[in-house]
Design a protein around this motif. Structure first.
Motif, PDB file in Angstrom:
ATOM      1  N   PRO A   1       0.819  -1.217   0.000  1.00 39.86           N
ATOM      2  CA  PRO A   1       0.000   0.000   0.000  1.00 39.86           C
ATOM      3  C   PRO A   1       0.859   1.276   0.000  1.00 39.86           C
ATOM      4  CG  PRO A   1      -0.431  -1.356   1.963  1.00 39.86           C
ATOM      5  CD  PRO A   1       0.665  -2.007   1.217  1.00 39.86           C
ATOM      6  N   ASP A   2       0.245   2.380  -0.399  1.00 44.02           N
ATOM      7  CA  ASP A   2       0.966   3.652  -0.511  1.00 44.02           C
ATOM      8  C   ASP A   2       1.556   4.139   0.797  1.00 44.02           C
ATOM      9  OD1 ASP A   2       0.024   3.652  -3.011  1.00 44.02           O
ATOM     10  OD2 ASP A   2      -1.573   5.122  -2.658  1.00 44.02           O
ATOM     11  N   ASN A   3       0.895   3.799   1.898  1.00 41.21           N
ATOM     12  CA  ASN A   3       1.360   4.359   3.163  1.00 41.21           C
ATOM     13  C   ASN A   3       2.384   3.464   3.871  1.00 41.21           C
ATOM     14  OD1 ASN A   3      -0.486   2.394   3.744  1.00 41.21           O
ATOM     15  ND2 ASN A   3      -1.560   3.530   5.325  1.00 41.21           N
ATOM     16  N   CYS A   4       3.089   2.707   3.060  1.00 36.31           N
ATOM     17  CA  CYS A   4       4.184   1.902   3.598  1.00 36.31           C
ATOM     18  C   CYS A   4       5.411   2.817   3.712  1.00 36.31           C
ATOM     19  CB  CYS A   4       4.436   0.784   2.605  1.00 36.31           C
ATOM     20  SG  CYS A   4       6.010   0.008   2.742  1.00 36.31           S
ATOM     21  N   CYS A   5       6.225   2.652   4.725  1.00 34.38           N
ATOM     22  CA  CYS A   5       7.398   3.518   4.857  1.00 34.38           C
ATOM     23  C   CYS A   5       8.349   3.272   3.683  1.00 34.38           C
ATOM     24  CB  CYS A   5       8.123   3.259   6.174  1.00 34.38           C
ATOM     25  SG  CYS A   5       9.111   1.767   6.148  1.00 34.38           S
ATOM     26  N   SER A   6       9.099   4.299   3.318  1.00 35.25           N
ATOM     27  CA  SER A   6       9.923   4.173   2.125  1.00 35.25           C
ATOM     28  C   SER A   6      11.148   3.291   2.352  1.00 35.25           C
ATOM     29  CB  SER A   6      10.343   5.555   1.630  1.00 35.25           C
ATOM     30  OG  SER A   6      11.065   6.216   2.644  1.00 35.25           O
ATOM     31  N   LEU A   7      11.500   3.059   3.604  1.00 33.39           N
ATOM     32  CA  LEU A   7      12.622   2.156   3.853  1.00 33.39           C
ATOM     33  C   LEU A   7      12.249   0.743   3.407  1.00 33.39           C
ATOM     34  CD1 LEU A   7      15.377   1.361   5.018  1.00 33.39           C
ATOM     35  CD2 LEU A   7      14.336   1.241   7.283  1.00 33.39           C
ATOM     36  N   ALA A   8      11.091   0.282   3.877  1.00 36.89           N
ATOM     37  CA  ALA A   8      10.655  -1.067   3.514  1.00 36.89           C
ATOM     38  C   ALA A   8      10.405  -1.164   2.007  1.00 36.89           C
ATOM     39  CB  ALA A   8       9.390  -1.426   4.280  1.00 36.89           C
ATOM     40  N   ARG A   9       9.734  -0.155   1.476  1.00 39.17           N
ATOM     41  CA  ARG A   9       9.406  -0.196   0.059  1.00 39.17           C
ATOM     42  C   ARG A   9      10.669  -0.216  -0.799  1.00 39.17           C
ATOM     43  NH1 ARG A   9       4.940   1.699  -2.025  1.00 39.17           N
ATOM     44  NH2 ARG A   9       4.636   3.291  -0.452  1.00 39.17           N
ATOM     45  N   SER A  10      11.622   0.643  -0.449  1.00 44.23           N
ATOM     46  CA  SER A  10      12.790   0.714  -1.315  1.00 44.23           C
ATOM     47  C   SER A  10      13.749  -0.457  -1.066  1.00 44.23           C
ATOM     48  CB  SER A  10      13.473   2.079  -1.210  1.00 44.23           C
ATOM     49  OG  SER A  10      14.164   2.184  -0.007  1.00 44.23           O
ATOM     50  N   ASN A  11      13.661  -1.082   0.091  1.00 47.41           N
ATOM     51  CA  ASN A  11      14.426  -2.312   0.288  1.00 47.41           C
ATOM     52  C   ASN A  11      13.959  -3.379  -0.704  1.00 47.41           C
ATOM     53  OD1 ASN A  11      16.214  -1.662   2.317  1.00 47.41           O
ATOM     54  ND2 ASN A  11      14.913  -2.388   3.978  1.00 47.41           N
ATOM     55  N   LEU A  12      12.648  -3.524  -0.784  1.00 47.51           N
ATOM     56  CA  LEU A  12      12.106  -4.525  -1.692  1.00 47.51           C
ATOM     57  C   LEU A  12      12.423  -4.152  -3.140  1.00 47.51           C
ATOM     58  CD1 LEU A  12      10.432  -7.143  -1.816  1.00 47.51           C
ATOM     59  CD2 LEU A  12       8.386  -5.738  -2.071  1.00 47.51           C
ATOM     60  N   GLU A  13      12.315  -2.861  -3.427  1.00 42.43           N
ATOM     61  CA  GLU A  13      12.615  -2.380  -4.772  1.00 42.43           C
ATOM     62  C   GLU A  13      14.062  -2.714  -5.147  1.00 42.43           C
ATOM     63  OE1 GLU A  13      10.322  -0.950  -6.689  1.00 42.43           O
ATOM     64  OE2 GLU A  13      11.708  -0.728  -8.371  1.00 42.43           O
ATOM     65  N   LEU A  14      14.941  -2.455  -4.204  1.00 42.14           N
ATOM     66  CA  LEU A  14      16.363  -2.681  -4.473  1.00 42.14           C
ATOM     67  C   LEU A  14      16.617  -4.127  -4.900  1.00 42.14           C
ATOM     68  CD1 LEU A  14      19.383  -1.537  -4.088  1.00 42.14           C
ATOM     69  CD2 LEU A  14      19.325  -2.926  -2.023  1.00 42.14           C
ATOM     70  N   VAL A  15      16.060  -5.066  -4.135  1.00 38.45           N
ATOM     71  CA  VAL A  15      16.368  -6.462  -4.461  1.00 38.45           C
ATOM     72  C   VAL A  15      15.596  -6.964  -5.674  1.00 38.45           C
ATOM     73  CG1 VAL A  15      17.203  -7.183  -2.210  1.00 38.45           C
ATOM     74  CG2 VAL A  15      14.763  -7.289  -2.662  1.00 38.45           C
ATOM     75  N   LEU A  16      14.385  -6.446  -5.875  1.00 39.19           N
ATOM     76  CA  LEU A  16      13.615  -6.940  -7.026  1.00 39.19           C
ATOM     77  C   LEU A  16      14.064  -6.298  -8.328  1.00 39.19           C
ATOM     78  CD1 LEU A  16       9.928  -7.094  -5.734  1.00 39.19           C
ATOM     79  CD2 LEU A  16      11.445  -8.998  -6.235  1.00 39.19           C
ATOM     80  N   ALA A  17      14.249  -4.978  -8.302  1.00 39.11           N
ATOM     81  CA  ALA A  17      14.458  -4.277  -9.563  1.00 39.11           C
ATOM     82  C   ALA A  17      15.920  -3.984  -9.866  1.00 39.11           C
ATOM     83  CB  ALA A  17      13.665  -2.971  -9.557  1.00 39.11           C
ATOM     84  N   TYR A  18      16.714  -3.736  -8.834  1.00 40.16           N
ATOM     85  CA  TYR A  18      18.067  -3.249  -9.112  1.00 40.16           C
ATOM     86  C   TYR A  18      19.174  -4.269  -8.867  1.00 40.16           C
ATOM     87  CZ  TYR A  18      15.757   1.201  -9.711  1.00 40.16           C
ATOM     88  OH  TYR A  18      14.937   2.190 -10.170  1.00 40.16           O
ATOM     89  N   GLN A  19      19.004  -5.099  -7.857  1.00 33.74           N
ATOM     90  CA  GLN A  19      20.067  -6.066  -7.567  1.00 33.74           C
ATOM     91  C   GLN A  19      19.495  -7.474  -7.441  1.00 33.74           C
ATOM     92  OE1 GLN A  19      23.180  -5.316  -7.711  1.00 33.74           O
ATOM     93  NE2 GLN A  19      22.916  -3.093  -7.825  1.00 33.74           N
ATOM     94  N   PRO A  20      18.785  -7.932  -8.448  1.00 32.27           N
ATOM     95  CA  PRO A  20      18.123  -9.230  -8.288  1.00 32.27           C
ATOM     96  C   PRO A  20      19.102 -10.401  -8.172  1.00 32.27           C
ATOM     97  CG  PRO A  20      17.889  -8.433 -10.548  1.00 32.27           C
ATOM     98  CD  PRO A  20      18.503  -7.327  -9.771  1.00 32.27           C
ATOM     99  N   ASP A  21      20.336 -10.197  -8.616  1.00 30.01           N
ATOM    100  CA  ASP A  21      21.271 -11.331  -8.603  1.00 30.01           C
ATOM    101  C   ASP A  21      22.389 -11.197  -7.583  1.00 30.01           C
ATOM    102  OD1 ASP A  21      19.891 -12.480 -10.741  1.00 30.01           O
ATOM    103  OD2 ASP A  21      20.892 -11.079 -12.114  1.00 30.01           O
ATOM    104  N   PHE A  22      22.350 -10.143  -6.804  1.00 27.77           N
ATOM    105  CA  PHE A  22      23.474  -9.893  -5.908  1.00 27.77           C
ATOM    106  C   PHE A  22      23.477 -10.828  -4.695  1.00 27.77           C
ATOM    107  CE2 PHE A  22      25.854  -7.525  -2.687  1.00 27.77           C
ATOM    108  CZ  PHE A  22      26.964  -7.120  -3.413  1.00 27.77           C
ATOM    109  N   PHE A  23      22.285 -11.222  -4.283  1.00 25.04           N
ATOM    110  CA  PHE A  23      22.173 -11.958  -3.018  1.00 25.04           C
ATOM    111  C   PHE A  23      21.901 -13.446  -3.225  1.00 25.04           C
ATOM    112  CE2 PHE A  23      21.001  -7.560  -2.243  1.00 25.04           C
ATOM    113  CZ  PHE A  23      21.815  -7.245  -1.161  1.00 25.04           C
TER     114      PHE A  23
END
Ligand code: SF4
Ligand code: SF4
Lengths: 377, 405
Positions: free
Chosen positions: A67-89
Motif C-alpha cells: 500500500p501507498d502508506n508503507c514507509c519508504s525504507l521497507a518499500r525501497s528495500n524490496l525495490e532494491l532487491v527486485l528491480a536493481y540487484q536481483p542477482d546480488f544476493f
C-alpha cells in the motif's frame, strides 16, 4: 593522507554494489534488513552478511506490491532487491520489528523462492527476562538454519572467532567516533558515518584492516582537529537517508557527537562478551542496547535516552530524522517534542523519504533552525 | 405457564453491554481494577483475576459509526499526531483530548496489555497511554507463527513464559494471588462461547444464508468483551437458536441471493448499511471474512490453560504467514460456497492490509474467482471516495453477473 585512508571506505559506502561486485565470487552473500540481525552468525557460517539499506533509485515494481502508506525504507528495500540487484544476493535473513517488516517478510519470501530465506524473530519487548531467553532461542534457530544452508554446523569456536572480529571492528569504530567528537575538524559527519556504513557491506576483516591506520592517524591528529566553529549535536532516528543529510549538517557546522541510530550507535556500541556461551553472550548484548523505537522498552526511554545523550555530550541541539510513514516514530514524536520543549532542548524534526526527499527545502529548514534557535548564521 | 418471555439475542446484547459498562465505570468503588487490552488478547487472565477489560478499539468503533472520527482525529492532529495512524488510535487519542464520546466515555486504565499478534500499532498507541496515565504497559509479544514445528514449540514456550510474567504483574497490581482453578473455569466458558460464536458464523454456509457479515459484525461485540463469562455463553446460545430457526425456514438475509462474497479486512464501519443495501440490490451478500473469525477460538481444555491460551492467540490470522492466511481464507471459500471477493486495503490497518495484493493473487489463483481490490479507510470519511468506490463495486458485481451468464 586522510583521502588515501578513506578512499576505499567511502567508495564502498556510496556505491556498494559496484565496489563489491566480485563479492559473490568469494562467498555467498546474505542480505539482511534492519534491525539487529546477528551478523556474527552469518559470518561464522562462512557467509557474507550484507545490510540492505534501501535505494534512492525510482520505484518501479514494489509500488504494486504494497500500500501507498508503507514507509519508504521497507518499500525501497524490496525495490532494491527486485528491480536493481536481483542477482546480488544468495539469500536473506530479514528482521521483523513492526507490522510493515512482518508482512514484508512474507512478500519478499514469495518473490525469492529459489533463495535461502529466514526470518529473525527478534523479541519486540526487551524489559522482561523472557525476552532475553527468547532471543537466545531464536539465535540458536538461526544458527541451525544457517549451518544447514552453509553445509556445515557453526561451532562455538567459529562463532567466537566471528565475535572477536566484530568486537574488534566495533571497538575501532568507537575509537574513531571518540576522535570525531573531540576533533570535528578532522573529518566530516558524512565521512565518519560513511566509514560506519561501509562496515554494513564489506568484508569485516578488510574493513578492520582499513580502519586500523585510519584510527591511528586520527588519534595522532586529534589535537589539530579541535577546530572552532562547530557545535555538538545529537542525531536520533532509524536511518539517515539520503546520506546528503549529513552533508547538510556539515554545512551548518553541526558535529554529531552522539546518536541512537540502529545504523550507528546501536550497531557499534557494546561488545559481545568473549567469555562463556557465545549465543548467551550475543543475547545479552541484544537486550542491553540503546532504545529502539519499534521495540517496547520502558516507555519513557523514547526521550529520556535522548536527554541523557544531549546532556552527557553537552550537545546544543537534537536532529530527529523522521522517516515518513514510519508508524513507530509517528506514535513517539508528539511526546518527544513535548518533552524537549519542557526541557528547553532545541530539537528539529527532519522528515525524509527515500526517492522524494527535497534536499533544498531541508537545507533551508536546517539553516533556519540553526539561526533561530542557536543564533548561528 | 406464566413467566417472562425469554429475551431475544438483541435484547440480551443491549442488557449485557449496559451491565458491563456500568461495572467498568464503578470498578474502583467495588475494589476492582480496569485494564485496557487489545481485542485479540488472553483476556481470560483478566476475567479470572476480577480485572475488568476495556477495549479502546470498541469505543473507537462506536465513535466511527457515530461519525465522530474526523473530528476526533483533527483534535489529535492539532496535537502533532498524523492522520496516517490507525483510525481507532486517532479516535481514542482524540477522545482523550476533547472528551467526546457516543457512550459517555470509558473509564481510565489501571493497566495496559497489548498483544502484538493482532498488530504492532496497538503497542505504540498503548505506549502513548502508558505515558499519559502513568500506568504499566505489558506487551505480550507473539512472534510470527511461522510454519516450522520446532520453532512453534519454542514460540509457545516464550508465550507461556510471558503469560506467567503477566500474572505476576497483575498480582503485583492487585496484591491478590492468582487463582489457576478459576482460570480453568474461565477458559472453559470462553471456549464454550467461542465455539457457539463459530457455529453462528458458520450458519453462513446455508443457502440462502440467514446472516451476512453485517450480522457477524454486530454480534461479535459480546465475544470480544465478555468471553469467559456465563453471560456470553447464554447470549450465543440464544443467538444460534434464533439463526437456526431462520435457516430452517429457508429465510435468506438477502432476497434472491446470487452472489456469496468474501470480504478481506475490517469493515468500513461508517458505510456498513450503505454497502449492505447496495450489494443486496444485486442479490449479493458478503458472508464472511477472516476478521470476524479472529474470535472463534478453540481452547483445548485438556491442556495447561496458559498453553492453550498462548496457542490460540499467537495463531490468529494476522500473525500467520501469508500462505497460511490464504489457506484459512480458502477454507471459508469452500465451506461457505463463496463466489466473489472484495479485498479492501485499509489505510488504517497495516497489520491486515499490507500483503493484500499478494493474498489476492493467491486466492484468485486457487479459486479462479476475480477480485475487487480498493483502498480506503475504515473510519475516516476524508479518506473514502464515495462515488469512486460505489462505481467500482457496481462494476465488479456486473462482472460477476456476466460471468454467471
Ligand atoms: S520501524 Fe518504521 S522505518 Fe522501520 S520498517 Fe517499520 S515502519 Fe519502516
Ligand atoms: S485496525 Fe489494525 S492497526 Fe488498528 S488496532 Fe486494529 S489491528 Fe491494529
Amino acid at each position: 593522507m586522510k583521502e588515501r585512508l578513506l578512499e576505499r571506505l567511502l567508495e564502498v559506502a556510496n556505491k556498494p554494489f559496484e565496489a563489491l561486485k566480485d563479492l559473490r565470487a568469494k562467498k555467498k552473500v546474505i542480505g539482511s534488513t534492519l534491525a539487529d540481525v546477528p551478523e556474527e552468525l552469518i559470518h561464522a557460517a562462512g557467509l557474507h552478511p550484507f545490510l540492505i539499506l534501501g535505494t534512492n533509485e525510482p520505484i518501479r515494481v514494489s509500488a504494486a506490491l504494497m500500500p501507498d502508506n508503507c514507509c519508504s525504507l521497507a518499500r525501497s528495500n524490496l525495490e532494491l532487491v527486485l528491480a536493481y540487484q536481483p542477482d546480488f544476493f544468495d539469500g536473506f535473513v530479514l528482521s521483523q520489528v513492526c507490522d510493515t517488516t512482518q508482512h514484508l517478510c512474507d512478500i519478499w519470501k514469495r518473490r525469492f523462492q529459489d533463495r535461502y530465506f529466514e526470518n529473525f524473530l527478534a523479541p519486540r519487548q526487551v524489559s522482561r527476562p523472557s525476552a532475553r531467553q527468547w532471543v537466545a532461542v531464536e539465535m540458536r534457530r538461526l544458527r541451525e538454519s544457517l549451518g544447514r544452508y552453509a553445509g556445515r554446523a557453526i561451532t562455538d569456536d567459529d562463532l567466537r572467532r566471528s565475535i572477536r572480529l566484530f568486537n574488534e571492528n566495533r571497538a575501532l569504530l568507537r575509537r574513531l567516533y571518540d576522535v570525531k567528537r573531540r576533533a570535528p575538524g578532522l573529518f566530516s559527519n558524512r565521512e565518519f558515518f560513511d566509514v560506519v556504513k561501509a562496515a554494513f557491506f564489506m568484508d569485516r576483516s578488510e574493513h578492520t584492516e582499513l580502519l586500523k591506520p585510519l584510527v591511528q592517524w586520527a588519534e595522532g591528529e586529534a589535537e589539530k582537529g579541535a577546530a572552532d566553529g562547530h557545535f555538538p549535536a545529537v542525531v536520533a532516528g532509524i536511518v539517515v537517508e539520503p546520506p546528503q543529510i549529513y552533508d547538510l549538517l556539515d554545512e551548518v557546522g553541526a558535529n554529531v557527537v552522539a546518536d541512537n541510530l540502529p545504523t550507528a550507535s546501536r550497531y557499534i556500541y557494546y561488545d559481545v562478551s568473549e567469555e562463556g556461551d557465545p549465543i548467551e553472550a550475543m543475547a545479552e548484548r541484544h537486550v542491553s542496547r540503546p532504545n529502539f523505537s519499534p521495540i517496547n522498552d520502558q516507555v519513557e526511554r523514547i526521550y529520556t535516552d535522548l536527554i541523557e545523550l544531549y546532556r552527557e555530550y553537552a550537545a546544543q541541539a537534537i536532529f530527529y530524522i523522521h522517516i515518513k510513514y514510519c508508524e513507530s516514530q509517528d506514535y513517539d514524536l508528539p511526546d518527544i517534542k513535548r518533552k524537549m520543549r519542557e526541557e528547553g532542548i532545541p530539537m528539529l524534526v527532519v522528515e525524509t523519504e527515500y526517492q522524494s526527499t527535497h534536499l533544498a527545502l531541508m537545507k533551508t529548514r536546517i539553516e533556519a533552525f540553526c539561526e533561530a534557535v542557536l543564533g548561528r548564521v | 405457564m406464566q413467566g417472562e418471555k425469554p429475551k431475544s439475542a438483541k435484547e440480551l446484547a443491549k442488557e449485557l453491554t449496559a451491565q458491563y459498562l456500568e461495572e467498568a465505570r464503578t470498578a474502583h468503588e467495588h475494589g476492582k481494577y480496569v485494564a485496557y487490552t487489545t481485542a485479540v488478547s488472553p483476556v481470560e487472565i483478566f476475567v479470572a483475576h476480577d480485572i475488568i477489560p476495556i477495549y479502546p478499539e470498541n469505543h473507537s468503533v462506536a465513535c466511527i459509526t457515530k461519525r465522530l472520527c474526523t473530528e476526533l482525529s483533527e483534535a489529535m492532529e492539532n496535537e502533532g499526531y498524523t492522520s496516517h495512524l490507525c483510525a481507532y488510535a486517532r479516535c481514542d487519542l482524540g477522545y482523550r483530548l476533547v472528551g467526546k464520546s457516543p457512550m459517555g466515555g470509558i473509564p481510565d486504565p489501571d493497566f495496559l496489555l497489548a498483544c502484538n499478534a493482532q498488530c504492532f500499532t496497538l503497542t505504540k498507541w498503548f505506549e502513548v497511554l502508558s505515558r499519559q496515565y502513568r500506568v504499566p504497559l505489558f506487551v505480550f509479544d507473539t512472534p510470527q507463527w511461522i510454519r516450522d514445528q520446532e520453532a512453534r514449540k519454542s514460540i509457545l514456550r516464550y508465550c507461556v513464559e510471558q503469560l506467567k510474567e503477566l500474572i505476576s504483574a497483575l498480582e503485583e497490581l492487585t496484591g491478590k494471588r492468582f487463582d489457576y482453578d478459576r482460570l480453568r473455569e474461565v477458559v472453559r466458558l470462553s471456549d464454550e462461547a467461542s465455539r457457539l460464536y463459530r457455529r453462528f458464523l458458520d450458519m453462513a454456509s446455508y443457502k440462502p444464508s440467514p446472516i451476512t457479515i453485517f450480522d457477524a459484525l454486530i454480534h461479535m461485540a459480546i465475544t470480544v468483551y465478555l468471553r469467559g463469562t456465563p453471560q456470553a455463553v447464554l447470549y450465543y446460545r440464544t443467538l444460534v437458536d434464533e439463526v437456526q430457526q431462520k435457516a430452517d425456514r429457508g429465510e435468506g438475509a438477502v432476497p434472491n441471493e446470487r452472489f456469496r462474497l468474501y470480504w478481506e479486512n475490517l469493515p468500513i464501519w461508517f458505510k456498513f448499511r450503505d454497502h449492505f443495501n447496495l450489494l443486496a440490490s444485486y442479490g449479493a451478500a458478503i458472508l464472511t471474512s477472516l476478521y470476524v473469525h479472529a474470535w472463534s477460538y478453540e481452547f483445548d481444555l485438556q491442556k495447561d490453560p496458559l498453553e492453550t491460551l498462548a496457542e490460540n492467540y499467537v495463531s490468529v490470522f494476522s500473525n500467520v504467514t501469508l500462505e497460511e492466511r490464504a489457506e484459512m481464507a480458502l477454507d471459508l471459500f469452500r465451506r461457505y460456497s463463496l463466489n466473489g471477493m472484495i479485498m479492501f486495503i485499509n489505510r488504517s490497518c497495516k497489520a491486515v492490509s499490507f500483503a493484500v495484493h499478494e493474498l489476492r493473487d493467491l486466492l484468485s489463483e486457487k479459486t479462479g474467482i476475480p477480485a475487487l481490490v480498493f483502498e480506503a479507510d475504515m473510519g475516516d470519511p476524508r479518506f473514502y471516495s464515495e462515488a469512486q468506490i460505489r462505481t467500482r463495486i457496481e462494476a465488479y458485481l456486473e462482472t460477476l453477473e456476466r460471468l454467471e451468464g
